[in-house]
Design an enzyme around this catalytic site. Sequence first.
Site, PDB file in Angstrom:
ATOM      1  N   ARG A  38      10.066   5.560   5.003  1.00  8.36           N
ATOM      2  CA  ARG A  38       9.239   4.419   5.392  1.00  8.36           C
ATOM      3  C   ARG A  38       9.964   3.134   5.033  1.00  8.36           C
ATOM      4  NH1 ARG A  38       6.320   6.956   8.944  1.00  8.36           N
ATOM      5  NH2 ARG A  38       5.002   8.607   8.083  1.00  8.36           N
ATOM      6  N   SER A  63       8.784   0.512   3.910  1.00  8.71           N
ATOM      7  CA  SER A  63       8.230  -0.017   2.667  1.00  8.71           C
ATOM      8  C   SER A  63       8.826   0.649   1.437  1.00  8.71           C
ATOM      9  CB  SER A  63       6.721   0.202   2.645  1.00  8.71           C
ATOM     10  OG  SER A  63       6.428   1.595   2.650  1.00  8.71           O
ATOM     11  N   ARG A  64       9.631   1.682   1.643  1.00  6.82           N
ATOM     12  CA  ARG A  64      10.176   2.549   0.591  1.00  6.82           C
ATOM     13  C   ARG A  64       9.114   3.443  -0.025  1.00  6.82           C
ATOM     14  NH1 ARG A  64      14.983   2.714   2.038  1.00  6.82           N
ATOM     15  NH2 ARG A  64      15.582   3.585   0.018  1.00  6.82           N
ATOM     16  N   LEU A  65       7.886   3.359   0.478  1.00 10.02           N
ATOM     17  CA  LEU A  65       6.828   4.260   0.023  1.00 10.02           C
ATOM     18  C   LEU A  65       6.861   5.498   0.912  1.00 10.02           C
ATOM     19  CD1 LEU A  65       3.984   1.675  -0.663  1.00 10.02           C
ATOM     20  CD2 LEU A  65       5.582   2.712  -2.296  1.00 10.02           C
TER      21      LEU A  65
END
Length: 217
Positions: free
Chosen positions: A193, A195-197
């Site tokens: 992702r 968002s790095r999430l």
Amino acid sequence: MTFLERLKCLFTFGQGVALPLPQIDADMSPYELFDLWFKDANKSGILLPEAMSVSSVDSTGQPSSRMVLLKSFDENGFVFFTNYGSRKHQELSGNNKVALLFHWSVLQRQVRIEGTIEKVTAAESEAYFHSRDRGSQIGAWASKQSQRLTHDNELKERVKSYTDKFNNQQVPLPEFWGGLRVKPHYMEFWQGRASRLHDRICFEKSENNWQQFKLHP
């Protein structure tokens, strides 16, 4: 898939497009999810989506990895073929624990698999070996995989020797060559992702059942 079709797919998927996660039911098996993702990888235009890293460990605890091609998979496991004299098989013979990794960068996806290794049946090895082109069959005989070349022309000379030996006859399956099946007990599906999430969907085998859970990214 032709080169132009592959380019079209890559353009369609763009550079690193994160796909939405499929609906994952509580009773979905990791093999079903892998099948969905593998089909997406094939549609994406990625070159050799079946390429995977195989990691083994030697007697001193030193790990080693190499890329091989997945040839088949089902609920019995993931199959690839190799020379049984190779470093990978020698290490796996001493320690049958193995790890696989698929990385499909265009889709921002990777799949990690941990399990144990076993040989496929002789019939399976025989069937696959004879589905290969003749040059690959000769190559299996000629290559003393993972051993040092004694001189620059050794492999070329061995290819010629086996080409002459099997002239006008079917190339037999070498007794030192065949398939290995990875039987997983852990499979992790990673979806990147922006968002790095990232999403990390995991399956862990307990006796004959798979437990499904997620991990923090």
